[in-house]
Design a protein around this motif. Structure first.
Motif, short mmCIF file in Angstrom:
data_model
loop_
_atom_site.label_atom_id
_atom_site.label_comp_id
_atom_site.label_asym_id
_atom_site.label_seq_id
_atom_site.Cartn_x
_atom_site.Cartn_y
_atom_site.Cartn_z
N ASN A 77 50.75 41.10 22.91
CA ASN A 77 52.12 40.90 22.46
C ASN A 77 53.09 41.87 23.11
N LEU A 78 52.66 43.07 23.40
CA LEU A 78 53.54 44.00 24.13
C LEU A 78 53.86 43.48 25.53
N VAL A 79 52.84 42.94 26.18
CA VAL A 79 53.09 42.35 27.51
C VAL A 79 54.01 41.15 27.38
N ASN A 80 53.85 40.36 26.32
CA ASN A 80 54.74 39.22 26.10
C ASN A 80 56.19 39.68 25.91
N VAL A 81 56.38 40.75 25.17
CA VAL A 81 57.75 41.28 25.00
C VAL A 81 58.32 41.68 26.36
N TYR A 82 57.50 42.30 27.21
CA TYR A 82 57.97 42.66 28.54
C TYR A 82 58.30 41.41 29.36
N ILE A 83 57.47 40.37 29.26
CA ILE A 83 57.73 39.13 30.00
C ILE A 83 59.07 38.53 29.57
N VAL A 84 59.34 38.51 28.27
CA VAL A 84 60.64 38.00 27.79
C VAL A 84 61.77 38.87 28.32
N PHE A 85 61.60 40.18 28.26
CA PHE A 85 62.63 41.11 28.73
C PHE A 85 62.91 40.94 30.22
N ILE A 86 61.87 40.94 31.05
CA ILE A 86 62.10 40.87 32.50
C ILE A 86 62.61 39.49 32.91
N THR A 87 62.20 38.45 32.18
CA THR A 87 62.75 37.11 32.45
C THR A 87 64.23 37.08 32.15
N TYR A 88 64.62 37.65 31.04
CA TYR A 88 66.04 37.73 30.69
C TYR A 88 66.82 38.51 31.75
N LYS A 89 66.31 39.66 32.15
CA LYS A 89 66.99 40.47 33.16
C LYS A 89 67.09 39.71 34.49
N LEU A 90 66.04 38.99 34.87
CA LEU A 90 66.05 38.22 36.11
C LEU A 90 67.09 37.11 36.05
N ILE A 91 67.13 36.39 34.95
CA ILE A 91 68.09 35.29 34.83
C ILE A 91 69.51 35.82 34.73
N MET A 92 69.71 36.94 34.06
CA MET A 92 71.04 37.56 34.03
C MET A 92 71.48 37.92 35.44
N LEU A 93 70.58 38.41 36.24
CA LEU A 93 70.90 38.78 37.62
C LEU A 93 71.24 37.54 38.45
N ILE A 94 70.47 36.49 38.29
CA ILE A 94 70.68 35.26 39.06
C ILE A 94 71.98 34.57 38.66
N THR A 95 72.32 34.60 37.37
CA THR A 95 73.50 33.89 36.89
C THR A 95 74.75 34.77 36.85
N ASP A 96 74.68 35.95 37.46
CA ASP A 96 75.81 36.88 37.45
C ASP A 96 76.27 37.22 36.04
N ASN A 97 75.30 37.59 35.21
CA ASN A 97 75.54 38.08 33.84
C ASN A 97 76.13 37.05 32.89
N LYS A 98 75.77 35.80 33.04
CA LYS A 98 76.17 34.78 32.07
C LYS A 98 75.18 34.83 30.92
N ARG A 99 75.57 35.53 29.88
CA ARG A 99 74.66 35.87 28.79
C ARG A 99 74.10 34.64 28.07
N ASN A 100 74.95 33.73 27.65
CA ASN A 100 74.48 32.57 26.89
C ASN A 100 73.53 31.70 27.71
N LEU A 101 73.87 31.48 28.97
CA LEU A 101 73.01 30.69 29.84
C LEU A 101 71.68 31.42 30.06
N SER A 102 71.74 32.73 30.22
CA SER A 102 70.52 33.52 30.43
C SER A 102 69.61 33.48 29.20
N VAL A 103 70.21 33.60 28.03
CA VAL A 103 69.42 33.54 26.80
C VAL A 103 68.77 32.16 26.68
N LEU A 104 69.52 31.10 26.93
CA LEU A 104 68.99 29.74 26.83
C LEU A 104 67.80 29.55 27.76
#
Length: 187
Positions: A77-104
């Motif tokens: 579960n700790l690794v899963n939390v990291y996977i969710v975190f790094i996925t969010y950071k990656l998508i935030m980076l790709i979408t130029d910090n579009k938070r709602n789209l990144s969360v979705l």
């Protein structure tokens, strides 16, 4: 919303498939006897063995030996939390910090990962390393800081020692980059 895939991962990580017991046993064998080249666990004599994920085997053995099934559950579960975190950071980076789209997109992607892949197996480490590599590549693309690329060989060495037998997943992660090299329009 980012807690949804974490919660689903917590539910799916409760079950342990049979492979974890083989991995724990190989980890025990490595700690006590060194790296095996002949499979000591089979009824067949002289059966060659290549341990392609020796680091997770040792990690899982250490955790199981000290904390039992609960420890395996918690590290998964700790690794899963990291996977969710790094996925969010990656998508935030790709979408130029579009938070709602990144969360979705994070919720959709990591929930799909949680249903099938968040179990005590080497793949959890592989997914987290690959997502970290993608994040660093995208970070380099945005900032053009060459120092970011220095981490890639380290992550590659980790990947080789954590889970060297996962070529199909590597192809799935490379596919968007491969397609991006061709300039064509659809529609």
């Amino acid at each position: 919303f980012l807690l949804i895939p974490i919660f689903i991962g917590m539910l799916t990580a409760i079950t342990f498939d049979n492979d974890i017991w083989f991995l724990v046993n190989v980890g025990r064998y490595i700690i006590n006897n060194g790296f095996p080249t002949i499979d000591p666990f089979t009824i067949h004599e002289g059966f060659n063995l290549v341990v392609q994920q020796w680091i997770p085997d040792v990690i899982f053995y250490f955790i199981y030996d000290n904390f039992g099934k609960l420890g395996l559950y918690l590290v998964t579960n700790l690794v899963n939390v990291y996977i969710v975190f790094i996925t969010y950071k990656l998508i935030m980076l790709i979408t130029d910090n579009k938070r709602n789209l990144s969360v979705l997109f994070t919720v959709i992607i990591t929930t799909l990962i949680s249903f099938s892949f968040i179990v005590a197996r080497p793949q959890i480490f592989s997914i987290s390393i690959l997502l970290t590599e993608l994040y660093l590549l995208e970070m380099y693309e945005k900032k053009k800081n060459v120092k970011i690329l220095y981490l890639l060989p380290i992550l590659s060495i980790l990947m080789i020692n954590f889970h060297a037998s996962m070529w199909l997943l590597l192809f799935c992660f490379m596919l968007p980059f491969i397609l991006n090299t061709f300039h064509f329009k659809i529609g």
